[in-house]
Scaffold this motif. Structure first.
Motif, mmCIF file in Angstrom:
data_model
loop_
_atom_site.group_PDB
_atom_site.id
_atom_site.type_symbol
_atom_site.label_atom_id
_atom_site.label_comp_id
_atom_site.label_asym_id
_atom_site.label_seq_id
_atom_site.Cartn_x
_atom_site.Cartn_y
_atom_site.Cartn_z
ATOM 1 N N ARG A 91 9.360 11.672 1.299
ATOM 2 C CA ARG A 91 8.172 11.184 0.606
ATOM 3 C C ARG A 91 7.345 10.268 1.514
ATOM 4 O O ARG A 91 6.141 10.407 1.627
ATOM 5 N N ARG A 92 8.023 9.355 2.199
ATOM 6 C CA ARG A 92 7.324 8.443 3.119
ATOM 7 C C ARG A 92 6.699 9.212 4.280
ATOM 8 O O ARG A 92 5.593 8.913 4.712
ATOM 9 N N ALA B 61 0.823 -1.220 0.000
ATOM 10 C CA ALA B 61 0.000 0.000 0.000
ATOM 11 C C ALA B 61 0.856 1.268 0.000
ATOM 12 O O ALA B 61 0.637 2.172 -0.817
ATOM 13 N N ILE B 62 1.814 1.347 0.898
ATOM 14 C CA ILE B 62 2.662 2.548 0.982
ATOM 15 C C ILE B 62 3.460 2.709 -0.301
ATOM 16 O O ILE B 62 3.617 3.825 -0.814
ATOM 17 N N GLU B 63 3.952 1.606 -0.848
ATOM 18 C CA GLU B 63 4.757 1.668 -2.061
ATOM 19 C C GLU B 63 3.924 2.144 -3.247
ATOM 20 O O GLU B 63 4.424 2.859 -4.114
ATOM 21 N N ILE B 64 2.661 1.741 -3.296
ATOM 22 C CA ILE B 64 1.799 2.217 -4.383
ATOM 23 C C ILE B 64 1.571 3.721 -4.237
ATOM 24 O O ILE B 64 1.596 4.462 -5.225
ATOM 25 N N LEU B 65 1.378 4.184 -3.009
ATOM 26 C CA LEU B 65 1.236 5.622 -2.788
ATOM 27 C C LEU B 65 2.530 6.359 -3.127
ATOM 28 O O LEU B 65 2.491 7.486 -3.626
ATOM 29 N N CYS C 79 9.372 15.373 -3.727
ATOM 30 C CA CYS C 79 8.710 14.080 -3.954
ATOM 31 C C CYS C 79 9.709 12.968 -4.251
ATOM 32 O O CYS C 79 9.386 11.784 -4.121
ATOM 33 N N LEU C 80 10.922 13.311 -4.660
ATOM 34 C CA LEU C 80 11.935 12.304 -4.994
ATOM 35 C C LEU C 80 12.779 11.870 -3.798
ATOM 36 O O LEU C 80 13.476 10.868 -3.877
ATOM 37 N N ILE C 81 12.734 12.595 -2.715
ATOM 38 C CA ILE C 81 13.527 12.251 -1.533
ATOM 39 C C ILE C 81 12.748 11.208 -0.735
ATOM 40 O O ILE C 81 11.690 11.498 -0.172
ATOM 41 N N VAL D 106 2.500 6.833 -6.827
ATOM 42 C CA VAL D 106 1.621 7.948 -7.204
ATOM 43 C C VAL D 106 2.323 9.273 -6.936
ATOM 44 O O VAL D 106 2.268 10.200 -7.748
ATOM 45 N N MET D 107 2.996 9.352 -5.805
ATOM 46 C CA MET D 107 3.699 10.588 -5.465
ATOM 47 C C MET D 107 4.866 10.831 -6.427
ATOM 48 O O MET D 107 5.150 11.974 -6.785
ATOM 49 N N LEU D 108 5.542 9.758 -6.859
ATOM 50 C CA LEU D 108 6.604 9.901 -7.855
ATOM 51 C C LEU D 108 6.043 10.387 -9.185
ATOM 52 O O LEU D 108 6.662 11.203 -9.870
ATOM 53 N N LEU D 109 4.882 9.884 -9.555
ATOM 54 C CA LEU D 109 4.241 10.332 -10.786
ATOM 55 C C LEU D 109 3.925 11.821 -10.708
ATOM 56 O O LEU D 109 4.177 12.582 -11.645
ATOM 57 N N PHE D 110 3.379 12.236 -9.577
ATOM 58 C CA PHE D 110 3.077 13.654 -9.354
ATOM 59 C C PHE D 110 4.358 14.487 -9.398
ATOM 60 O O PHE D 110 4.410 15.541 -10.028
ATOM 61 N N GLY D 111 5.404 14.005 -8.706
ATOM 62 C CA GLY D 111 6.675 14.726 -8.692
ATOM 63 C C GLY D 111 7.301 14.809 -10.076
ATOM 64 O O GLY D 111 7.877 15.831 -10.444
ATOM 65 N N GLY D 112 7.178 13.730 -10.858
ATOM 66 C CA GLY D 112 7.715 13.752 -12.216
ATOM 67 C C GLY D 112 7.011 14.772 -13.092
ATOM 68 O O GLY D 112 7.637 15.476 -13.887
#
Length: 150
Positions: free
Chosen positions: A107-108, A71-75, A101-103, A78-84
């Motif tokens: 991020r966690r 679950a956390i990894e999927i989020l 978002c990349l750190i 999503v956050m990496l996609l947003f950051g990208g």
């Protein structure tokens, strides 16, 4: 979640702030170095995004092999996609948020904070039907009708 007015304000304020920053930075260091910095942050961000994305994907696959729910990894994905998306948007403010978002630890921490505050999470699920009398369709017959008697 977000109201229409707050999203409209966000889509108006952020680009205006980006233009302001680009003009200010360009006035201090010049136009060519400013453009170079914007392109450079996009390239570096894309490379870091690729590396982080593969790292998160490897963790998701490892957790699925162990039978755990990622679950956390999927989020994080999503956050990496947003950051990208923010890193590919020209500007210094969006690049800063994109790099945040990349750190990984940051991020966690943001994801866990959002889960605790209820900003993201399982929610209420699909809309429920109103409770009350229900009509069931079907066929019926009386035993005496089947035997041929009244």
């Amino acid at each position: 979640m977000f109201s229409f007015r707050s999203l409209l304000a966000l889509f108006l304020i952020v680009p205006l702030f980006e233009i302001y920053l680009l003009i200010k930075v360009g006035g201090v260091i010049g136009a060519i170095p400013t453009v170079f910095m914007v392109v450079f942050t996009a390239v570096v961000g894309a490379l870091l995004l690729r590396q982080q994305g593969f790292s998160v994907l490897a963790r998701v696959q490892a957790m699925l092999v162990r039978g755990e729910i990622p679950a956390i990894e999927i989020l994080e994905g999503v956050m990496l996609l947003f950051g990208g998306a923010l890193l590919l948007t020209p500007g210094f403010f969006t690049d800063t948020i994109g790099f945040i978002c990349l750190i990984t630890p940051l991020r966690r921490r943001i994801i866990l904070w959002a889960l605790r505050r209820g900003i993201i999470g399982p929610g209420d699920g699909p809309p429920r039907r109103p409770q009350g009398p229900r009509t069931l369709e079907g066929e019926y017959w009386r035993d005496r009708d089947r035997n041929g008697r009244d």
